[in-house]
Design a protein around this motif. Structure first.
Motif, PDB file in Angstrom:
ATOM      1  N   SER A  42      -0.622  19.562  52.209  1.00 54.10           N
ATOM      2  CA  SER A  42      -1.512  18.819  52.424  1.00 54.10           C
ATOM      3  C   SER A  42      -1.033  17.311  52.173  1.00 54.10           C
ATOM      4  CB  SER A  42      -2.744  19.082  51.494  1.00 54.10           C
ATOM      5  OG  SER A  42      -2.262  18.986  50.007  1.00 54.10           O
ATOM      6  N   TRP A  43      -1.884  16.365  52.310  1.00 51.85           N
ATOM      7  CA  TRP A  43      -1.444  14.993  51.764  1.00 51.85           C
ATOM      8  C   TRP A  43      -2.182  14.306  50.549  1.00 51.85           C
ATOM      9  CZ3 TRP A  43       2.415  12.340  54.726  1.00 51.85           C
ATOM     10  CH2 TRP A  43       2.723  12.819  55.853  1.00 51.85           C
ATOM     11  N   GLN A  44      -1.829  13.387  49.886  1.00 51.89           N
ATOM     12  CA  GLN A  44      -2.405  12.647  48.724  1.00 51.89           C
ATOM     13  C   GLN A  44      -2.005  11.171  48.794  1.00 51.89           C
ATOM     14  OE1 GLN A  44      -1.116  14.745  45.424  1.00 51.89           O
ATOM     15  NE2 GLN A  44       0.769  13.348  44.952  1.00 51.89           N
ATOM     16  N   VAL A  45      -2.700  10.260  47.994  1.00 56.22           N
ATOM     17  CA  VAL A  45      -2.264   8.944  48.013  1.00 56.22           C
ATOM     18  C   VAL A  45      -1.250   8.878  46.899  1.00 56.22           C
ATOM     19  CG1 VAL A  45      -3.438   6.725  47.138  1.00 56.22           C
ATOM     20  CG2 VAL A  45      -4.847   8.461  48.629  1.00 56.22           C
ATOM     21  N   ARG A  46      -0.458   7.976  47.254  1.00 54.06           N
ATOM     22  CA  ARG A  46       0.450   7.803  46.319  1.00 54.06           C
ATOM     23  C   ARG A  46       0.214   7.241  45.227  1.00 54.06           C
ATOM     24  NH1 ARG A  46       5.814   8.122  48.924  1.00 54.06           N
ATOM     25  NH2 ARG A  46       5.620   7.877  51.153  1.00 54.06           N
ATOM     26  N   SER A  47       0.863   7.247  44.011  1.00 53.50           N
ATOM     27  CA  SER A  47       0.200   6.721  42.496  1.00 53.50           C
ATOM     28  C   SER A  47       1.000   5.419  42.132  1.00 53.50           C
ATOM     29  CB  SER A  47       0.240   7.810  41.523  1.00 53.50           C
ATOM     30  OG  SER A  47       1.672   8.389  41.381  1.00 53.50           O
ATOM     31  N   GLY A  48       2.349   5.174  42.705  1.00 61.94           N
ATOM     32  CA  GLY A  48       2.941   4.076  42.371  1.00 61.94           C
ATOM     33  C   GLY A  48       2.331   2.707  42.614  1.00 61.94           C
ATOM     34  N   LEU A  49       2.155   1.691  41.293  1.00 67.19           N
ATOM     35  CA  LEU A  49       1.623   0.581  41.670  1.00 67.19           C
ATOM     36  C   LEU A  49       2.101  -0.463  42.775  1.00 67.19           C
ATOM     37  CD1 LEU A  49       0.627  -0.181  37.878  1.00 67.19           C
ATOM     38  CD2 LEU A  49      -0.903   0.778  39.565  1.00 67.19           C
ATOM     39  N   TRP A  50       3.506  -0.250  43.008  1.00 66.54           N
ATOM     40  CA  TRP A  50       4.226  -1.132  44.009  1.00 66.54           C
ATOM     41  C   TRP A  50       3.289  -0.862  45.341  1.00 66.54           C
ATOM     42  CZ3 TRP A  50       6.136   0.834  48.155  1.00 66.54           C
ATOM     43  CH2 TRP A  50       6.491   2.354  48.221  1.00 66.54           C
ATOM     44  N   VAL A  51       2.919   0.237  45.453  1.00 64.05           N
ATOM     45  CA  VAL A  51       2.301   0.700  46.744  1.00 64.05           C
ATOM     46  C   VAL A  51       1.185  -0.318  47.178  1.00 64.05           C
ATOM     47  CG1 VAL A  51       0.923   2.451  48.097  1.00 64.05           C
ATOM     48  CG2 VAL A  51       3.048   2.839  46.551  1.00 64.05           C
ATOM     49  N   MET A  52       0.398  -0.839  46.407  1.00 65.49           N
ATOM     50  CA  MET A  52      -0.881  -1.673  46.498  1.00 65.49           C
ATOM     51  C   MET A  52      -0.463  -2.869  47.137  1.00 65.49           C
ATOM     52  SD  MET A  52      -2.716  -1.314  42.903  1.00 65.49           S
ATOM     53  CE  MET A  52      -4.156  -2.294  43.500  1.00 65.49           C
ATOM     54  N   GLY A  53       0.823  -3.547  46.961  1.00 68.45           N
ATOM     55  CA  GLY A  53       0.645  -4.826  47.524  1.00 68.45           C
ATOM     56  C   GLY A  53       1.546  -4.564  49.043  1.00 68.45           C
ATOM     57  N   ALA A  54       2.101  -3.696  48.951  1.00 67.16           N
ATOM     58  CA  ALA A  54       2.743  -3.154  50.479  1.00 67.16           C
ATOM     59  C   ALA A  54       1.753  -2.813  51.282  1.00 67.16           C
ATOM     60  CB  ALA A  54       3.655  -2.166  50.541  1.00 67.16           C
ATOM     61  N   ALA A  66       4.468  -6.498  44.931  1.00 70.53           N
ATOM     62  CA  ALA A  66       5.048  -5.252  44.442  1.00 70.53           C
ATOM     63  C   ALA A  66       5.774  -5.278  43.451  1.00 70.53           C
ATOM     64  CB  ALA A  66       6.091  -4.741  45.750  1.00 70.53           C
ATOM     65  N   LEU A  67       6.264  -6.335  43.018  1.00 69.30           N
ATOM     66  CA  LEU A  67       7.109  -6.580  41.657  1.00 69.30           C
ATOM     67  C   LEU A  67       6.187  -6.961  40.597  1.00 69.30           C
ATOM     68  CD1 LEU A  67       9.860  -9.179  42.923  1.00 69.30           C
ATOM     69  CD2 LEU A  67       9.939  -6.602  42.164  1.00 69.30           C
ATOM     70  N   VAL A  68       5.040  -7.527  40.882  1.00 64.65           N
ATOM     71  CA  VAL A  68       3.859  -7.952  39.758  1.00 64.65           C
ATOM     72  C   VAL A  68       2.516  -7.401  40.052  1.00 64.65           C
ATOM     73  CG1 VAL A  68       3.082  -9.525  38.098  1.00 64.65           C
ATOM     74  CG2 VAL A  68       5.238  -9.944  39.249  1.00 64.65           C
ATOM     75  N   PRO A  69       2.336  -6.090  40.349  1.00 63.02           N
ATOM     76  CA  PRO A  69       1.044  -5.648  40.556  1.00 63.02           C
ATOM     77  C   PRO A  69      -0.188  -5.814  39.847  1.00 63.02           C
ATOM     78  CG  PRO A  69       2.346  -3.756  39.700  1.00 63.02           C
ATOM     79  CD  PRO A  69       3.168  -5.041  39.692  1.00 63.02           C
ATOM     80  N   GLY A  70       0.299  -6.207  38.511  1.00 60.93           N
ATOM     81  CA  GLY A  70      -0.801  -6.672  37.573  1.00 60.93           C
ATOM     82  C   GLY A  70      -1.899  -7.780  38.227  1.00 60.93           C
ATOM     83  N   VAL A  71      -1.199  -8.642  39.126  1.00 61.66           N
ATOM     84  CA  VAL A  71      -1.833  -9.728  39.772  1.00 61.66           C
ATOM     85  C   VAL A  71      -3.216  -9.047  40.459  1.00 61.66           C
ATOM     86  CG1 VAL A  71      -2.013 -11.405  41.663  1.00 61.66           C
ATOM     87  CG2 VAL A  71       0.120 -11.104  40.166  1.00 61.66           C
ATOM     88  N   PRO A 124      -5.595  -0.649  49.766  1.00 63.76           N
ATOM     89  CA  PRO A 124      -4.547  -0.392  48.295  1.00 63.76           C
ATOM     90  C   PRO A 124      -5.268   0.075  47.126  1.00 63.76           C
ATOM     91  CG  PRO A 124      -5.272  -2.729  49.121  1.00 63.76           C
ATOM     92  CD  PRO A 124      -5.715  -1.881  50.154  1.00 63.76           C
ATOM     93  N   VAL A 125      -6.508  -0.354  46.940  1.00 59.64           N
ATOM     94  CA  VAL A 125      -7.500   0.071  45.863  1.00 59.64           C
ATOM     95  C   VAL A 125      -7.290   1.529  45.597  1.00 59.64           C
ATOM     96  CG1 VAL A 125      -9.343  -0.347  44.580  1.00 59.64           C
ATOM     97  CG2 VAL A 125      -8.564  -2.163  45.943  1.00 59.64           C
TER      98      VAL A 125
END
Length: 360
Positions: free
Chosen positions: A234-246, A285-290, A164-165
């Protein structure tokens, strides 16, 4: 060595090889990264223009992520070595990888990918072999049991915590994408795939029953599907912060669900842990700042490896991959807690040290 042990060694070596390739792709692109920074500064400065040294720090962080892949693969291999040999071999690989990152990086810049990858493999392989052989020749070493499940869980946690990082590196973002060299972008993709592979292997080695095997493969692959997105050819890593939690919850789920499946009433306990994972994933996902706390703290830790290689913190940049190591430690702790308190209540009556040994 049994079939499962051979599979762990072969898969671990494959992960180490993929990590070396990812490191090589990032290491040989240093000059191209500098050229990208020059082009970025030559134009009009905007909020979406990388700051001075920001892309270079990203490249250093990508190399650190690749070294995490090497560490995860080493842990899988060491799970089949005697405990003393496993501890010395893994320590030797980690130290050698850090030294190689600081010394080989400049030497291979602009060179062939294969040569850079082989150079890293030779360094870490020699260090690991030396540590393992030294321990195996010690008196009584042959009677030691294999490193076992603790190393397998460690490999899975490293992968699940680091995946996720990668979102925060942002190689495909509007800020970095136009200036990031192709080799560096490819390095991140290889790292993501290799970490997913490490999680799958670790999950399979700890899985129980057909449902566990299916989850061990499906959940990490689902994490990779959420993490990656196609871009052109090609492929790349998504940039949305909600992705991290999922991604964190999906990748960690097999290890935690396996822990919940021990002892009596496994279905009820797995359901409880699964519900907890869903709630946690939704909150993150809702509070990725955690996740900012482990990322910031881990970024400072990451400088221990990236600093000697030439990385420095600027106003706009901070390494983030070290945060994955803290998340991995948290996942291991949560797994121990699930086994001790939820899955096996009888462990809670043991001394903490004894309970921890049995739980892992």
């Amino acid at each position: 060595m049994d079939t499962r042990g051979r599979a762990a060694v072969v898969a671990g070596l494959a992960v180490v090889g993929a990590g070396a390739v990812a490191w090589a792709l990032a290491a040989i692109s240093a000059a191209a990264v500098h050229a990208g920074e020059v082009r970025a500064r030559a134009g009009a400065s905007t909020e979406e223009t990388p700051g001075d040294g920001e892309l270079a720090l990203l490249a250093h962080d990508a190399r650190l992520a690749a070294l995490v892949v090497v560490a995860a693969g080493t842990a899988l291999v060491c799970s089949r070595l005697p405990r003393q040999a496993a501890s010395r071999a893994s320590a030797g690989v980690v130290v050698a990888a850090a030294v190689a990152n600081a010394t080989l990086g400049r030497a291979v810049d602009g060179g062939p990918v294969l040569l850079a990858a082989v150079a890293l493999l030779l360094v870490v392989g020699a260090a690991g072999a030396a540590g393992g052989l030294t321990a195996s020749r010690a008196p009584g070493a042959r009677g030691h049991a294999p490193g076992g499940r603790g190393y397998v869980v460690g490999a899975g946690a490293l992968g699940a915590g680091t995946l996720p990082v990668l979102v925060l590196q942002g190689t495909g973002s509007a800020r970095y994408g136009p200036w990031v060299p192709a080799d560096l972008a490819t390095s991140e993709v290889v790292t993501a795939l290799a970490l997913t592979g490490a999680v799958v292997v670790a999950s399979l080695l700890t899985a129980r029953g057909p449902a566990g095997v299916v989850g061990a493969v499906a959940l990490p692959l689902a994490a990779a599907a959420v993490l990656m997105e196609p871009t052109g050819s090609s492929w790349q890593v998504r940039s949305g912060l909600w992705v991290m939690g999922a991604v964190l919850v999906l990748a960690a789920a097999p290890l935690l669900l396996t822990a919940a499946g021990t002892g009596g009433r496994p279905r009820r306990r797995c359901a409880a842990v699964g519900l907890g994972l869903l709630v946690t994933g939704g909150l993150l996902a809702l509070v990725p700042g955690v996740l900012a706390v482990p990322v910031l703290a881990g970024g400072v830790m990451g400088l221990v490896v990236t600093g000697p290689a030439g990385a420095s913190i600027g106003y706009d940049g901070l390494p983030v991959v070290g945060g994955g190591l803290l998340l991995a430690a948290v996942l291991v702790a949560v797994r121990l807690l699930v086994i001790q308190v939820v899955a096996s209540p009888e462990l809670g009556r043991l001394e903490p040290a004894t309970a921890a040994r049995r739980a892992v």
